[in-house]
Scaffold this motif. Structure first.
Motif, mmCIF file in Angstrom:
data_model
loop_
_atom_site.group_PDB
_atom_site.id
_atom_site.type_symbol
_atom_site.label_atom_id
_atom_site.label_comp_id
_atom_site.label_asym_id
_atom_site.label_seq_id
_atom_site.Cartn_x
_atom_site.Cartn_y
_atom_site.Cartn_z
ATOM 1 N N TRP A 159 0.987 -1.242 0.185
ATOM 2 C CA TRP A 159 -0.033 0.071 0.288
ATOM 3 C C TRP A 159 0.790 1.228 0.010
ATOM 4 O O TRP A 159 0.520 2.424 -0.604
ATOM 5 C CB TRP A 159 -0.877 0.017 1.307
ATOM 6 C CG TRP A 159 -0.154 -0.020 2.638
ATOM 7 C CD1 TRP A 159 0.191 -0.674 3.248
ATOM 8 C CD2 TRP A 159 0.067 1.449 3.415
ATOM 9 N NE1 TRP A 159 0.654 -0.531 4.494
ATOM 10 C CE2 TRP A 159 0.710 0.977 4.417
ATOM 11 C CE3 TRP A 159 -0.029 2.694 2.950
ATOM 12 C CZ2 TRP A 159 1.180 2.076 5.290
ATOM 13 C CZ3 TRP A 159 0.296 3.730 3.911
ATOM 14 C CH2 TRP A 159 1.035 3.262 5.017
ATOM 15 N N LYS A 233 -6.430 7.358 2.169
ATOM 16 C CA LYS A 233 -6.843 6.677 0.826
ATOM 17 C C LYS A 233 -6.625 4.873 0.918
ATOM 18 O O LYS A 233 -7.097 4.282 0.762
ATOM 19 C CB LYS A 233 -6.521 7.192 -0.521
ATOM 20 C CG LYS A 233 -6.966 8.597 -0.667
ATOM 21 C CD LYS A 233 -6.634 9.372 -1.906
ATOM 22 C CE LYS A 233 -6.824 10.763 -2.372
ATOM 23 N NZ LYS A 233 -8.337 10.796 -2.383
ATOM 24 N N GLU A 235 -5.667 3.795 3.733
ATOM 25 C CA GLU A 235 -6.271 2.879 4.811
ATOM 26 C C GLU A 235 -7.749 2.663 4.536
ATOM 27 O O GLU A 235 -8.195 1.508 4.959
ATOM 28 C CB GLU A 235 -6.622 4.175 5.859
ATOM 29 C CG GLU A 235 -7.267 3.827 7.125
ATOM 30 C CD GLU A 235 -7.769 5.161 8.158
ATOM 31 O OE1 GLU A 235 -8.802 4.794 9.015
ATOM 32 O OE2 GLU A 235 -7.665 6.159 7.524
ATOM 33 N N LEU A 236 -8.346 3.360 3.642
ATOM 34 C CA LEU A 236 -9.708 2.763 3.131
ATOM 35 C C LEU A 236 -9.627 1.563 2.239
ATOM 36 O O LEU A 236 -10.610 0.768 2.732
ATOM 37 C CB LEU A 236 -10.291 3.943 2.491
ATOM 38 C CG LEU A 236 -10.731 5.444 3.006
ATOM 39 C CD1 LEU A 236 -11.292 6.241 2.317
ATOM 40 C CD2 LEU A 236 -11.750 4.975 4.181
ATOM 41 N N LYS A 237 -8.744 1.306 1.588
ATOM 42 C CA LYS A 237 -8.290 -0.038 0.999
ATOM 43 C C LYS A 237 -8.244 -1.122 2.002
ATOM 44 O O LYS A 237 -8.666 -2.004 1.819
ATOM 45 C CB LYS A 237 -7.262 0.362 0.071
ATOM 46 C CG LYS A 237 -7.413 1.285 -1.230
ATOM 47 C CD LYS A 237 -6.346 1.291 -2.180
ATOM 48 C CE LYS A 237 -6.469 2.205 -3.233
ATOM 49 N NZ LYS A 237 -5.453 2.328 -3.947
ATOM 50 N N ARG A 239 -8.979 -1.124 5.062
ATOM 51 C CA ARG A 239 -10.163 -1.314 6.034
ATOM 52 C C ARG A 239 -11.129 -2.241 5.219
ATOM 53 O O ARG A 239 -11.830 -3.070 5.723
ATOM 54 C CB ARG A 239 -10.834 -0.243 6.392
ATOM 55 C CG ARG A 239 -10.169 0.561 7.459
ATOM 56 C CD ARG A 239 -11.062 2.045 7.927
ATOM 57 N NE ARG A 239 -10.243 2.528 8.983
ATOM 58 C CZ ARG A 239 -10.349 2.419 10.121
ATOM 59 N NH1 ARG A 239 -10.772 1.096 10.774
ATOM 60 N NH2 ARG A 239 -9.348 3.175 11.101
ATOM 61 N N SER A 240 -11.270 -1.924 3.858
ATOM 62 C CA SER A 240 -12.231 -2.948 3.033
ATOM 63 C C SER A 240 -11.992 -4.459 3.039
ATOM 64 O O SER A 240 -12.675 -5.072 2.795
ATOM 65 C CB SER A 240 -12.252 -2.066 1.602
ATOM 66 O OG SER A 240 -11.253 -2.441 0.738
ATOM 67 N N LYS A 241 -10.526 -4.538 3.028
ATOM 68 C CA LYS A 241 -9.999 -5.872 3.125
ATOM 69 C C LYS A 241 -9.872 -6.620 4.593
ATOM 70 O O LYS A 241 -9.266 -7.562 4.802
ATOM 71 C CB LYS A 241 -8.642 -6.130 2.427
ATOM 72 C CG LYS A 241 -8.746 -5.592 1.103
ATOM 73 C CD LYS A 241 -7.495 -5.507 0.535
ATOM 74 C CE LYS A 241 -7.322 -5.118 -1.052
ATOM 75 N NZ LYS A 241 -6.123 -4.885 -1.574
ATOM 76 N N GLY A 242 -10.285 -5.601 5.427
ATOM 77 C CA GLY A 242 -10.107 -6.272 7.115
ATOM 78 C C GLY A 242 -8.796 -6.207 7.557
ATOM 79 O O GLY A 242 -8.322 -6.899 8.354
ATOM 80 N N TRP A 244 -6.746 -3.342 8.488
ATOM 81 C CA TRP A 244 -6.443 -2.238 8.972
ATOM 82 C C TRP A 244 -6.365 -2.255 10.817
ATOM 83 O O TRP A 244 -5.805 -1.866 11.442
ATOM 84 C CB TRP A 244 -7.173 -1.035 8.634
ATOM 85 C CG TRP A 244 -6.716 0.359 9.286
ATOM 86 C CD1 TRP A 244 -7.225 1.086 10.233
ATOM 87 C CD2 TRP A 244 -5.587 1.151 8.798
ATOM 88 N NE1 TRP A 244 -6.576 2.120 10.522
ATOM 89 C CE2 TRP A 244 -5.567 2.100 9.475
ATOM 90 C CE3 TRP A 244 -4.705 0.934 7.807
ATOM 91 C CZ2 TRP A 244 -4.430 3.267 9.686
ATOM 92 C CZ3 TRP A 244 -3.662 2.023 7.586
ATOM 93 C CH2 TRP A 244 -3.892 3.073 8.451
#
Length: 406
Positions: A159, A233, A235-237, A239-242, A244
């Motif tokens: 990331w 940005k 971080e949001l990716k 979080r979407s994958k669990g 974070w």
């Protein structure tokens, strides 16, 4: 130019508000969803610190609620002892409720560049050269200088390194790295609509001075806001994958310039091996951009490095990514520095004994202690850090007849 900001405001909201006037703060952290009072209680650093200093060097005035319940305005001229104590004071002396932040005209866009090195000496030499340009006109220096260490194949395309194209991933083995380690220099050049015609020439001129691997230049161009908010940005990716909300046993160190090569050999090429689970940042700063009257402790050299091991403990079956393993490795790194005589200072420090805190503050401990007694004598602020424990204060108070801690 300045903005008066509530201490609980997030930096991202400060940015949005000041941009309405075409202005922006000068110094940042990599992540903007942090409170103003929180970062000023530590220092607040990112790749602009070599030029503007940390965030605490860009504050004109504060409103503070002290541990005695007093509401005081402080600055260089008014209540200056409290002003310098609170900046970088870990919340030990008071709660910042308002800060007057220095501003500058906000750039419109950013030229974002990354280049790779296989030689650590070339990497640090170029970084130190770039931060030495801080006094030059804007056209003759970069605006942001950071770097990171790549110790395994996966990290270079993770990331943090996401602008290396997923369709054309960079492989360490194809570049001939030294001992399986690569170093990435990350630099930016801000520009305005009025300077769009000269940005290419300015970047080319500065890059010619550097000794990176010629085939490893990666460039992108984006709005100023998008660059500053880049970590959110990512971080949001995650979080979407669990990925974070996991434990983050991070270790942030200030390392003296004179020993950074020893740190590289012992840690990057030694303790870490060839596997890690998160970014490893490394970049230098100029000590003359830090006000030594603040509570922050830095190495006693003109240039020192931030080394930030930002690892995540992931439950994916790998022993090298467990919380216990990474925490033990952090302790091993600190022991290595101690045994090798590398006088590091922790940024965002965490210690468990008073002696460790006293060692951390060194010559500043006496003043730190005295300011605590002046502004928070009942020791009600930030008790979880265990800097000032009641039993310790009782045994070390001058009135007790024992030797005072200074």
């Amino acid at each position: 130019m300045h903005a008066d900001v509530w201490g609980g405001e997030l930096w991202i909201d400060v940015l949005r508000s000041t941009l309405e006037y075409g202005l922006a703060p000068k110094s940042w952290t990599d992540y903007l969803y942090l409170s103003v009072g929180g970062t000023l209680s530590n220092a607040g650093i990112s790749g602009q610190a070599f030029n503007h200093g940390p965030q605490i060097s860009n504050v004109h005035e504060l409103d503070v609620v002290t541990g005695k319940g007093e509401i005081l305005t402080c600055s260089e001229e008014e209540n200056s002892k409290l002003f310098h104590a609170v900046l970088g004071g870990l919340g030990q002396f008071g709660i910042i409720t308002r800060a007057r932040i220095s501003l500058e005209p906000a750039p419109h866009r950013v030229r974002w560049i990354r280049v790779l090195y296989s030689s650590f000496s070339s990497f640090t030499r170029d970084q130190e050269y770039l931060i030495s340009l801080y006094g030059n006109p804007p056209s003759q220096k970069f605006d942001y200088v950071e770097g990171f260490v790549i110790v395994d194949e996966g990290l270079i395309n993770n990331w943090r390194s996401s602008f290396f194209s997923p369709r054309n991933p960079v492989k360490i083995s194809s570049i001939g790295s030294n001992g399986g380690v690569l170093y990435c220099l990350e630099i930016t050049k801000n520009y305005y609509q009025s300077t769009v015609d000269t940005i290419d020439q300015e970047v080319e001129y500065l890059l010619k001075k550097l000794n990176y691997i010629p085939s490893s230049v990666f460039t992108t161009d984006l709005p100023y806001v998008d660059f500053l908010d880049r970590v959110h940005k990512a971080e949001l990716k995650l979080r979407s994958k669990g990925l974070w909300d996991v434990p983050h046993p991070w270790l942030n160190l200030f390392v003296p310039k004179s020993r950074i090569a020893d740190f590289d050999k012992g840690v990057f090429k030694g303790i870490l091996g060839n596997k890690t689970s998160g970014p490893i940042l490394i970049y230098p700063m100029n000590r003359n951009k830090w006000d030594q009257r603040s509570s922050v402790v830095t190495p006693d050299e003109d240039v020192f490095y931030l080394v930030a091991l930002l690892r995540s403990a992931l439950d994916n079956g790998e022993e090298t990514q467990t919380l216990e393993y990474l925490s033990n490795q952090n302790r091993q790194i600190l022991r290595f520095c101690d045994d090798a005589g590398i006088k590091v200072k922790q940024y965002l420090p965490h210690y468990t004994t008073q002696q460790e805190w006293m060692d951390h503050f060194g010559d500043k401990w006496s003043q730190f202690y005295q300011k605590k007694m002046e502004f928070d004598p009942r020791r009600i602020l930030a008790t979880g850090q265990r800097i000032f424990m009641p039993s310790f204060l009782a045994s070390s108070s001058p009135s007790s007849g024992s030797v005072a801690p200074w």
